[in-house]
Design an enzyme around this catalytic site. Structure first.
Site, PDB file in Angstrom:
ATOM      1  N   ASP A 121       0.783  -1.185   0.061  1.00  0.00           N
ATOM      2  CA  ASP A 121      -0.011   0.139  -0.020  1.00  0.00           C
ATOM      3  C   ASP A 121       0.737   1.231  -0.029  1.00  0.00           C
ATOM      4  O   ASP A 121       1.885   1.150   0.606  1.00  0.00           O
ATOM      5  CB  ASP A 121      -0.961   0.264   1.345  1.00  0.00           C
ATOM      6  CG  ASP A 121      -2.046   1.001   1.251  1.00  0.00           C
ATOM      7  OD1 ASP A 121      -2.888   0.883   0.649  1.00  0.00           O
ATOM      8  OD2 ASP A 121      -1.693   2.131   1.618  1.00  0.00           O
ATOM      9  N   ASN A 168      -3.010  13.253  -5.202  1.00  0.00           N
ATOM     10  CA  ASN A 168      -4.297  13.457  -5.976  1.00  0.00           C
ATOM     11  C   ASN A 168      -4.891  14.901  -5.323  1.00  0.00           C
ATOM     12  O   ASN A 168      -5.397  15.768  -6.241  1.00  0.00           O
ATOM     13  CB  ASN A 168      -5.368  12.517  -5.575  1.00  0.00           C
ATOM     14  CG  ASN A 168      -5.287  11.090  -6.454  1.00  0.00           C
ATOM     15  OD1 ASN A 168      -4.610  11.262  -7.557  1.00  0.00           O
ATOM     16  ND2 ASN A 168      -5.730  10.179  -5.955  1.00  0.00           N
ATOM     17  N   ASP A 218      -4.533   2.349  -4.529  1.00  0.00           N
ATOM     18  CA  ASP A 218      -3.157   2.069  -4.424  1.00  0.00           C
ATOM     19  C   ASP A 218      -2.580   1.019  -3.700  1.00  0.00           C
ATOM     20  O   ASP A 218      -1.815   0.986  -3.145  1.00  0.00           O
ATOM     21  CB  ASP A 218      -2.732   3.459  -3.631  1.00  0.00           C
ATOM     22  CG  ASP A 218      -2.955   3.717  -2.486  1.00  0.00           C
ATOM     23  OD1 ASP A 218      -4.344   3.223  -1.941  1.00  0.00           O
ATOM     24  OD2 ASP A 218      -2.233   4.266  -1.389  1.00  0.00           O
ATOM     25  N   ARG A 272      13.193  -5.558  -1.471  1.00  0.00           N
ATOM     26  CA  ARG A 272      13.628  -5.052  -2.955  1.00  0.00           C
ATOM     27  C   ARG A 272      12.680  -4.014  -3.553  1.00  0.00           C
ATOM     28  O   ARG A 272      12.824  -3.063  -4.167  1.00  0.00           O
ATOM     29  CB  ARG A 272      14.230  -6.079  -4.020  1.00  0.00           C
ATOM     30  CG  ARG A 272      14.555  -5.469  -5.299  1.00  0.00           C
ATOM     31  CD  ARG A 272      15.154  -6.976  -6.072  1.00  0.00           C
ATOM     32  NE  ARG A 272      14.079  -8.027  -6.278  1.00  0.00           N
ATOM     33  CZ  ARG A 272      14.175  -8.980  -5.744  1.00  0.00           C
ATOM     34  NH1 ARG A 272      15.068  -9.470  -5.007  1.00  0.00           N
ATOM     35  NH2 ARG A 272      13.106  -9.934  -6.022  1.00  0.00           N
TER      36      ARG A 272
END
Length: 239
Positions: A116, A124, A159, A179
């Site tokens: 997330d 936005n 998201d 990673r």
């Protein structure tokens, strides 16, 4: 004289019958080829346009080719997130259940990473939804570049992203999670905001046996990562 005319007539008739039979065989072969191609398309197989000689048959073949292309596009749109091109929720659950069942039979580990974005709402709010969409596309590109080709990367909505790692133990999954954290760190091309990611890790069969339960454990670990300062990885059961 009459005998010669009769002979010529018989030869002409035989030639006409031969030509008619040749044309009929071509038509039958063409119809059979088109029927086979159409049947294969109906059954969901790959469409291959057969070699055709009759103009009308070629037109039908081209129409079937266009239909096959349209079906491919519809299937792609039904299974992929239209913004990022990643697998969507439906495709993720379908493939993930298959892979978990295979892992269960083979007694192999599977890891699930729930991701997330941190600070995405500010993109936005301050830069507009177009910038937010561009950032989500960039996130998807970074995720795919940081994962193996065999890994299943999906966008669940907003998201929220998930990555399913087949044949991956706890150590390998943590390495992949670290990673991904590094890959999803600023700077971003699409935004000036300091957007990062939090990651929750759950393992099959250690933390859950069923996919829904594995998703729940990964989400709980994700919430723990956010609660402990964000931009980090948390493992299910370690909070």
């Amino acid at each position: 004289m009459l005998r010669g005319l009769l002979g010529a007539g018989v030869l002409a008739l035989l030639a006409g019958l031969g030509m008619a039979m040749w044309v009929a065989l071509r038509v039958l072969a063409t119809v059979h080829a088109l029927n086979t191609a159409a049947l294969n398309l109906h059954q969901g197989g790959a469409f291959q346009l057969p070699p055709l000689q009759l103009r009308e048959a070629q037109e039908v073949g081209q129409a079937l080719h266009r239909a096959a292309h349209a079906i491919e596009q519809v299937q792609y749109m039904a299974n992929h997130d239209l913004l990022t091109g990643l697998a969507n929720r439906g495709l993720f659950f379908e493939v993930a259940r298959q892979r978990l069942e295979l892992a269960r039979r083979q007694q192999r580990p599977v890891a699930l990473l729930a991701l997330d974005l941190d600070g995405f709402k500010a993109v936005n709010d301050t830069e507009g939804h177009a910038a937010g969409d561009s950032l989500l596309k960039e996130v998807a590109e970074r995720l795919q570049a940081s994962c193996r080709q065999a890994d299943l990367v999906a966008r669940l909505g907003g998201d929220e992203f998930v990555v399913l790692l087949s044949d991956s133990d706890a150590h390998q999954a943590r390495q992949t999670g670290d990673r991904l954290l590094a890959a999803l760190a600023p700077p971003w091309t699409a935004s000036t905001q300091a957007v990062t990611a939090s990651v929750g890790l759950a393992l099959f069969p250690d933390h859950a046996q069923a996919l829904d339960d594995l998703m729940l454990e990964a989400d709980r670990a994700l919430y723990a990562a956010k609660g402990n300062g964000k931009s980090r990885l948390a493992v299910a059961g370690s909070a």
